[in-house]
Write an enzyme that holds these catalytic residues in place. Structure first.
Site, PDB file in Angstrom:
ATOM      1  CG  ASP A 165      41.201  42.403  37.661  1.00  0.00           C
ATOM      2  OD1 ASP A 165      42.024  41.943  39.110  1.00  0.00           O
ATOM      3  OD2 ASP A 165      41.715  42.674  37.212  1.00  0.00           O
ATOM      4  CE  LYS A 166      45.848  47.779  39.722  1.00  0.00           C
ATOM      5  NZ  LYS A 166      46.091  48.936  39.071  1.00  0.00           N
ATOM      6  CB  THR A 167      46.081  45.223  36.427  1.00  0.00           C
ATOM      7  OG1 THR A 167      46.012  45.232  37.830  1.00  0.00           O
ATOM      8  CG2 THR A 167      46.932  45.393  35.056  1.00  0.00           C
TER       9      THR A 167
ATOM     10  N   GLY B   9      45.136  41.925  43.229  1.00  0.00           N
ATOM     11  CA  GLY B   9      46.748  41.414  43.670  1.00  0.00           C
ATOM     12  C   GLY B   9      47.316  42.580  43.928  1.00  0.00           C
TER      13      GLY B   9
ATOM     14  CG  ASN C   2      44.000  37.291  38.433  1.00  0.00           C
ATOM     15  OD1 ASN C   2      43.455  37.484  37.257  1.00  0.00           O
ATOM     16  ND2 ASN C   2      44.294  37.723  38.939  1.00  0.00           N
ATOM     17  CG  ASP C   3      40.300  39.274  37.613  1.00  0.00           C
ATOM     18  OD1 ASP C   3      40.662  38.778  38.473  1.00  0.00           O
ATOM     19  OD2 ASP C   3      39.775  39.813  36.977  1.00  0.00           O
TER      20      ASP C   3
END
Lengths: 1393, 338
Positions: A418-420, A696, A879-880
């Site tokens: 994931d990024k954030t 996202g 969300n992950d």
């Protein structure tokens, strides 16, 4: 069919999407029929009414057992394990006297041990679940009972209760928001635990209930809610409220879901709709799928094979028995009568088969599973204990939440991140700015002293103390009153949609939609332009200590197309001015021509900032005359009122006024990467792990972060962007990307430029932000390409049909792929999957943007199924969760606010950078240890058991055991278990920092080299060989041997003792050979086991035990008598030598002829220890190596500009602000304000306000859709705030190096291995050691390996050293062998230290 | 740092164990160890092998098969299983002094004392003198636990099939038979004689056997096994003990007597000897063989050619291996040493 339709399209935890779908469908159908809950009816404040329906209470239970059910349920579960059932079956077989070749206890003791250990573990796990359940169930909440608020435990909350929530409280159940202390029944929630989004969301109550302010009114509320049955769709709710004969539609906007936290709202009241297990949170937390590692699966296969082997052995022996009984046994019956039921040899053979199944069962080792569990548990503890994975800022240590996956950490090939919150901290800091052509910001000089952080307090009492800025020239410029600087910060303090809250004087809290906007406003605040408060029509600031109130005329809100926002304000002096900030690409086009010169300078600055990975914004203003304003405001009003194409018209109106602006400057915001992210990614990709970022976020943001964390580099051959909106276009784009790759891969250097020039546009055209970059890259490509030839771009050949996928395996180039969300949806369709996978897997980096949680899981599943590779997913938010659950290994970032990801993860820690340690150190070790353990374990069991097989040929196939039955019982659980456990837990081939230095060491795991079917065959062959030796050597020696007193040695008991002793010694020597890391514990266990063997044997053969149980211990005296015979010892020594000497020779030759990288690293390590070189140097230099590579890349990156509009916040907040809905205003103030300004939205607002205050709610009955209107105008509750990233690489390395790596080295080097001390000197090669220069030496070494054995290792070694540790490798080698002096590079390294 | 550690209770302990930094010995199969190691092992093995081989060579073994398969064999007449207590005489000649102390063994081949049910067919409790098991032998003894409703003592297949040929040795000196004294004392294991097998403490021993019956194949009950020595009866009869210690392999020999006292203590001088055999034990029906073996022993026991040769072979292989490794090493070297 309706049920099937209800399958959540987007939001259920994807474990196995299809299977789950079916299951859900079925379940749903059943529950509908069974419980009849087709809809839910809840009446407020009426427990009796609601009890009729028997809705679930708010008590949650995640535990599996209670005290009574524990034993039966747990046993039942355990016997579902094939292995346990198998041993139970054996136990039953052993109870049949005809075939019982072993006492029952040989099986029941280990089985009971295994069952007990597992049961204890399960019980502890369940105990903790009980504890956490209790903790949650006993949380307090305030429930409205009989008109008064009472404290109740969560578990006692019932459906239909009205509960009061206070700020920062967790929502106890799924509530219908009834009223809140905020105006209009608004309240703010944070849904981090549910969906991972950390920005706040707005919920609003139905207008009629928002009036019910106090408990008394609420108590009389008796509305009835009819809604859908419990489901797991987080973003949907559909229901109706019936109250006072009116119907009100309820949507998700009215719901507060369990797991959310109330923020910025003093209190609110809610009606419990779903409780406990029915809540969406619980409905979403599906049963965790039990994950198995690939080793597990291999092990199960092997156990099946072994079982087949066992049956074969049994059959062979049974046939042998049939023959023997027929030929010999039948004649021998006077001495050996057949049992009465047996009257023919065939039946005898049948019994013999089962007897042999019993005695040969030890080839399927019962202690295998439990030992594996113990080892994994040990590894898990090591992960938990690792200080270097402890984050002192968040005070969290790494945690292995699943203890069964450790060795798979050593085999990961794909990481999905994931990024954030994972790669980035989600913290924005105002880093640099350019004002009127002058750049300000920290001057990073890594060698110079750390610049002083500016102290704003003396200058500005309202300053935010957390704000960091280092360049005092900017502060000076503010202080001297430079007008540009003032305008610059005034803009920042006015042009935004931030809300402020001032608890007490000067104590400002900004509530920003997106963190980067917050950063800008905070920057302005610290530089003396303090945003204090706002009303729908005013903005109050304190400018240089002087309070100023601006009249807010308009907010020209942000959207994705405009990429900018503006405000129009009237200053107290009456001047009207438009302030605009936005993406430079957009904004620079709209400047007044006189700005040309400034624009060029600022543009350069923007490039610089972008090169540093900062997120840039350009700022501009425009003075408007009263007439202009009036004219525009009129046109805008028209546009706003237009019924058709309102959006377009408004946009056009905005466009019209945002012209001819004066450039003020630019800001650069750093999206703080987590510490060490680029290094980690560099190391991981050197370890041949492919990293995919699934985020996202918007494409621009994601790409930006991709660059700043070095996933994407400008050295990459090509970056493909898949952006298509249709299946065809996506297919075409994928195809073209593959063609390009094939085309480019043979001539990589040449292709680089041509890619930039010719085809580049085709791929970048859809991507505005990269427009300016290609020119730069082409220039640099010429210089950096090495060839220096001007690129000759051949015209692209006519696209051939899709290239065959096997070609894709040979693609060698640094490619990257960026896929957008909508394209991904197409790419994931069944017929496109393979194309997507083959394209994506040929790329070094893949970034997927705008990915939904479901897609994240789908991508992971895709790789799992198509690549058969081990995948790891890492993320921090809910969300992950789906991706974490579906990957082989899920890692959660802990220490953040959301805990959902951690809860569903297998491992958790607080920093992305710990991933490299988790994989390269812990994972690698775990894998290595597990493989060594398994090899040895199978070996020892075969060596042990197969002796019976050979003996079968000499004992009439009678299933006579070679050993004493106690030996058989204890062999696996006592005599040989501990040394191999110690090896499995503690073994290390190379120290931890070495595996970080040589990421290539990770590769054997990915290729599954250390334990596979071939290795298995090798080790069982070795086991069988050992068993042959162990049987036939004593056979040959003892058959004629006598003691020195003439008594023959060939009696059964002597033979048994000799063989058993030889076996224990051989396997102990073997484990000693296999153990590479002899800690005290290993010594104790190895010597202890041998000692234990002799002591137990002597005890079991002692007279005293025999006197007590004469029938059980008939080996009395055998040990003493046997072990006193020199012949016996000579036999044991001979057998040991025959078993071990070939192994030793083989290993030595393999080490010399075909060394693995780990052998090489280990060797150098030992040599270095011996030479007593300060080990810290090499470590330091290695890290310098990484650093220098990183710097090099940074330098080469030049001015590739990836700036983008940094706003992550959603459109529509401007309207929320200007509408005043979220403001606490007296109606008086509002009326005043409204009278003064009469723009369209004010009018609407006034109308609404009027309705609310003066019209009775019932009167607005026909307006019942009003709430939905309102909610429609609220910001869409979409993805998490997106951020643009910047990076800051070099200083981090320098700081982290000594702290992490130097420390452990001296500890290791204190103990110098005597053998190593002896080794290299005597073995020092005569030739190269005298080579004059180490660099010559190094290169010659590399060349010579290449020549001698062209196998993989030399190449890989060479490439590691060249790629990563360039000159460090030479230093290390020269340090090892060249005592004449250090080469200059090495000196430099030590100097740095 | 120290302060920080104190402040955060979550921080894992910084110990060598938890951080996996335990001091450890990390052996490496380097040429400096392995090659000399192989040479040393090889030389040691060759040394032991030579010693064993030489010793083994000095031991003399004389084996005489008296099964009577051949028609011209002196015991051929006895080979019919129906003839009981058939005497036969085997003559043999010794050319040089057969150095003592000598041991006389009987050997059986193709005889499966290690058969699982056979070797389990005994009642150790009974054999340790427990009278309760005299009355009720353990099930293990089946089918030799009861005979005509009477418990068999000692029960079980092993006891029942006890070897019952007897041997007498005569030195033929000038036509006269000079008996060679055979010593049957202490031929069983000390633990068997003193611990494992006990007669019930009933005096006379015969009374303990009241109500029991002898094993079917036995001519005499257990308490009359040795009429010459009352102490050598019951379960502690030496021949019985020797028989009860089951052999590991189907071809075995068991100690029968020692020639360790009297005239022939120093060994059997050269000359003619006559072995008188009371042939009782049928082996031919299962193609077994019987033999007598005379052997002397050394410090390492009886003759054992295999051990010495095996040591020599392994030792030489080690030396050869070390040369091979040296060559390989010289040619390829360990790569990181340069």
């Amino acid at each position: 069919m309706t049920v099937l339709k209800e399958i959540p399209e987007k939001w259920f935890p994807v474990v196995l999407p299809l299977q789950r779908k079916k299951q859900k469908g079925l379940d749903g159908g059943k529950s509908k029929k069974g419980r009849g809950e087709e809809e839910r009816r809840v009446r407020a404040n009426d427990r009796e009414y609601n009890e009729k329906y028997q809705y679930a209470s708010n008590c949650i239970m995640t535990s599996k057992y209670n005290i009574i059910t524990f034993l039966p349920v747990n046993l039942f579960e355990q016997f579902q394990e094939v292995a346990n059932t198998y041993f139970l079956f054996l136990l039953i077989l052993q109870l049949i006297p005809q075939i019982s070749s072993l006492s029952w206890f040989t099986t029941i003791v280990p089985l009971a041990l295994v069952l007990i250990i597992t049961a204890v573990k399960d019980a502890t796990d369940d105990y903790f679940r009980h504890k956490s359940d209790n903790q949650v169930n006993n949380r307090q909440s305030q429930v409205l009972i009989r008109g008064s608020l009472q404290h109740e435990k969560w578990m006692n909350v019932r459906v239909g209760d009205i509960i009061k929530l206070e700020n920062n409280q967790f929502v106890a159940a799924d509530l219908l928001l009834l009223s809140s202390t905020e105006p209009h029944g608004l309240c703010y929630i944070e849904t981090a635990e549910l969906d991972g989004e950390t920005n706040m969301k707005v919920r609003q109550s139905v207008s009629v209930t928002s009036e019910l302010g106090d408990p008394n009114n609420l108590f009389s509320f008796n509305g009835e809610v009819v809604c859908e049955p419990p489901n797991n769709k987080l973003d949907r709710f559909c229901g109706t409220l019936y109250w006072r004969d009116k119907k009100y539609t309820l949507t998700n906007q009215n719901m507060l879901l369990r797991g959310c936290v109330l923020r910025n709202t003093e209190a609110c009241y809610g009606l419990v709709i779903f409780a406990g297990p029915d809540t969406k949170l619980m409905q979403n937390s599906g049963r965790t799928k039990f994950k198995r590692t690939s080793i597990d699966r291999l092990m199960n296969t092997l156990v099946l094979w072994i079982f087949g082997f066992l049956v074969c052995m049994g059959l062979i022996l049974a046939v042998g028995d049939a023959v023997w009984e027929r030929e010999v046994g039948s004649l021998f019956q006077s001495y050996l009568p057949w049992d009465p039921p047996v009257n023919n040899f065939l039946f005898n053979a049948f019994l013999s088969f089962w007897s042999y199944v019993i005695i040969l069962n030890t080839v399927v080792p019962i202690s295998l599973y439990v030992s594996v569990e113990v080892i994994r548990l040990g590894h898990s503890y090591f992960i938990n204990w690792d200080q270097q994975m402890f984050c002192s800022q968040c005070n969290t240590a790494a945690e292995a939440r699943t203890t069964t996956l450790n060795e798979e950490l050593g085999q990961v090939e794909y990481i999905f991140s994931d990024k954030t919150g994972t790669l980035t901290q989600n913290i924005m800091s105002f880093n640099k700015c350019s004002i009127n052509g002058q750049t300000y910001g920290e001057v990073t000089d890594p060698l110079g002293p750390q610049p002083k952080r500016l102290d704003f307090t003396p200058f500005n009492p309202l300053a935010d103390l957390d704000f960091c800025f280092y360049d005092d020239t900017l502060l000076e410029s503010v202080k001297v009153g430079d007008s540009h600087t003032h305008k610059f910060f005034r803009l920042l303090s006015l042009c935004h949609t931030v809300m402020s809250e001032e608890k007490s004087e000067g104590e400002l809290v900004y509530k920003a939609q997106s963190p980067d906007e917050g950063a800008l406003v905070t920057a302005a605040r610290n530089f003396g332009f303090v945003f204090r408060s706002r009303t729908p029509g005013t903005i109050t600031t304190t400018e240089m200590g002087r309070p100023v109130t601006y009249t807010l005329l308009a907010i020209l809100d942000f959207n994705n197309i405009r990429k900018r926002m503006s405000v129009i304000v009237r200053s107290p002096e009456g001047r009207i001015r438009l302030y605009c900030k936005g993406a430079d690409t957009v904004l620079l086009e709209r400047l007044h021509p006189c700005n040309q010169e400034l624009m060029n300078i600022t543009s350069d600055h923007l490039n610089e900032y972008a090169a540093d990975g900062l997120r840039t914004l350009a700022l501009a203003y425009r003075d408007l005359s009263e007439d202009e304003w009036e004219a525009w405001s009129e046109s805008h009003r028209c546009a706003d009122k237009a019924s058709d194409c309102r959006e377009d018209r408004v946009a056009a109106a905005y466009e019209q006024i945002e012209q001819d602006m004066m450039l003020l400057g630019a800001t650069a915001i750093e999206d703080k990467l987590q510490e060490g992210v680029p290094e980690t990614i560099a190391v991981l990709s050197l370890a041949n792990i492919k990293i995919w970022v699934l985020t996202g976020d918007k494409q621009e943001t994601a790409v930006n972060i991709g660059y700043s964390c070095k996933m994407l580099t400008d050295d990459m051959t090509e970056v493909f962007i898949i952006n298509g909106h249709t299946v065809q276009s996506v297919r075409q784009e994928l195809r073209r990307a593959r063609e390009r790759m094939i085309e480019l891969s043979p001539t990589r250097e040449g292709g680089k430029e041509s890619g930039m020039e010719g085809w580049g546009e085709a791929y970048f055209s859809g991507n505005g932000l990269r427009g300016g970059q290609e020119g730069d890259r082409t220039e640099r490509g010429g210089g950096g390409g090495g060839g220096g030839k001007p690129p000759q771009c051949p015209p692209p050949p006519p696209p051939p049909p899709s290239p065959p996928s096997n070609l894709m395996d040979n693609v060698s180039g640094e490619f990257a792929l960026i896929v957008n969300g909508h394209s991904l949806a197409h790419a994931l369709e069944a017929d496109m999957e393979t194309e997507f996978v083959s394209t994506a897997c040929a790329c070094k980096a893949v970034i997927c943007c705008r990915v939904t949680p479901l897609q994240k899981a789908q991508v992971v599943e895709l790789i799992k199924t198509h690549k058969k590779a081990v995948t790891l997913a890492i993320g921090d938010g809910a969300n992950d969760v789906s991706m974490i659950k579906s990957a082989h290994i899920g890692v959660g970032i802990s220490g953040q606010e959301g805990i959902q990801a951690v809860l569903s993860s297998d491992y958790s820690f607080s920093q992305f950078r710990f991933l490299q340690r988790l994989l390269l150190v812990h994972g690698r070790w775990s894998y290595l240890r597990m493989c060594r353990f398994l090899c040895y374990f199978f070996y020892k069991n075969f060596a042990f058991t197969m002796v019976h097989f050979w003996f079968g040929f000499f004992c009439g196939f009678s299933a006579q055991t070679v050993y004493d039955q106690y030996f058989i019982t204890l062999y696996n659980i006592v005599y040989t278990s501990l040394p191999v456990l110690a090896m499995g837990i503690f073994d290390q081939d190379v120290p931890d920092h070495r595996s970080l230095e040589y990421p290539k060491l990770y590769e054997p795991g990915q290729l599954n080299l250390l334990f596979n079917k071939k290795e298995f065959f090798i080790c069982i062959t070795q086991g069988i060989y050992t068993s042959v030796v162990l049987f036939f050597v004593p056979y040959a020696v003892l058959s004629d041997a006598t003691q020195s007193n003439g008594v023959p040695l060939a009696d059964y008991q002597t033979f048994a003792v000799t063989t058993a002793t030889a076996l224990v010694i051989v396997v102990s020597v073997q484990i000693a050979l296999d153990t590479g890391f002899w800690t005290v514990i290993n010594h104790v266990f190895v010597w202890g086991s041998v000692g234990l063997y002799f002591s137990i044997m002597l005890a079991l053969h002692s007279q005293s035990l025999f006197r007590i149980f004469p029938n059980q211990f008939h080996f009395v005296g055998s040990a003493q008598s046997t072990l006193l015979q020199p012949v016996v010892w000579l036999t044991i020594a001979l057998a040991t030598a025959i078993c071990i000497v070939p192994v030793l020779a083989f290993r030595f030759l393999k080490l010399d002829l075909k060394p693995q990288l780990s052998d090489t690293v280990r060797y150098t390590q030992l040599v270095r220890q011996k030479k007593r070189k300060p080990a810290g140097r090499s470590v330091g230099s290695a890290w310098r190596g990484v650093g220098s590579v990183a710097e090099g890349r940074l330098g080469a990156r030049g001015g590739s500009r990836r700036s983008g509009y940094a706003f992550a916040h959603q459109e529509g907040f401007g309207e929320l602000i200007t509408s005043g809905k979220n403001m606490r205003l007296s109606s008086q103030a509002l009326a005043n304000f409204a009278s003064r300004h009469s723009s369209s939205w004010i009018d609407t607002l006034r109308r609404k306000k009027h309705n609310h205050t003066h019209t009775p709610p019932s009167a607005s009955g026909e307006c019942s859709p009003a709430p939905s209107c309102v909610s429609g105008s609220l910001p869409p509750l979409s993805n998490s705030s997106s951020v643009l990233g910047g990076s800051q690489e070099t200083p981090i390395e320098e700081e982290t190096v000594p702290a992490r790596d130097v420390q452990p080295v001296p500890a290791v080097s204190t103990k110098t291995h005597p053998a190593a001390a002896l080794g290299p000197e005597s073995a020092a090669p005569p030739g190269p050691a005298q080579a004059p220069s180490s660099s010559v030496l190094g290169s010659s070494a590399v060349r010579c390996h290449g020549g001698d054995s062209p196998g993989g290792w030399t190449l890989s070694l060479g490439s590691v050293q060249e790629a990563l540790f360039g000159w460090k490798g030479f230093a290390a080698r020269s340090g090892a062998s060249n005592s004449q002096g250090l080469p200059p590079v090495a000196k430099e390294t030590s100097h740095i230290e | 740092m120290v302060k920080e550690e104190e402040e955060s209770p979550n921080r894992p302990d910084n110990t060598a164990f938890t951080q996996q930094r335990l001091p450890a010995w990390q052996p490496m199969l380097s040429a400096g160890i392995v090659i000399p190691g192989f040479v040393v092992i090889g030389l040691v093995f060759i040394g032991i092998g030579v010693a064993l081989f030489v010793t083994s060579r000095s031991i003399t073994v004389l084996e005489i098969d008296y099964t009577g398969v051949d028609k011209d064999s002196p015991c051929f007449k006895c080979s019919d299983p129906d003839i009981k207590n058939c005497p036969c005489t085997v003559d043999f000649t010794i050319d040089t002094l057969f150095e003592g102390p000598l041991f006389l063994y009987y050997g059986l081949s193709n005889y499966f004392q290690n058969y699982r049910k056979y070797s389990a067919s005994k009642d150790l409790t009974q054999l340790s003198g427990d009278l309760a098991n005299f009355k009720a032998p353990s099930d293990d003894c089946y089918p030799y636990d009861y005979s005509a409703q009477k418990p068999i003592v000692p029960c079980g297949s092993i006891a029942n099939s006890m070897f019952n040929d007897t041997f007498k040795l005569f030195h033929m000196v000038k036509g006269t038979k000079n008996p060679v004294a055979l010593d049957g004392k202490g031929i069983a294991w000390w633990t068997d004689y003193n611990v494992k097998f006990r007669n019930p403490s009933v005096n006379p021993l015969k009374d303990a056997f009241n109500g029991t019956t002898k094993p079917p194949f036995w001519p005499k009950p257990a308490y009359e096994l040795d009429p010459t020595d009352p102490a050598n009866n019951g379960f502690i009869n030496q021949d019985f003990l020797v028989w009860m210690r089951a052999a590991a392999l189907p071809n075995f020999r068991k100690l029968y007597r020692r020639i360790s006292e009297g005239e022939y203590e120093k060994g059997l001088p050269a000359g003619n000897y006559s072995l008188e055999i009371a042939y009782n034990y049928p082996v031919l029906k299962f193609e077994g063989r019987k033999k007598v073996v005379f052997s002397n022993v050394s410090w390492m026991g009886g003759k054992n050619e295999f051990l010495g040769i095996a040591y020599l072979v392994i030792g030489s292989l080690c030396v050869v291996m070390s040369i091979v490794m040296l060559i390989v090493y010289a040619k390829f070297k360990f790569p990181e040493e340069d």
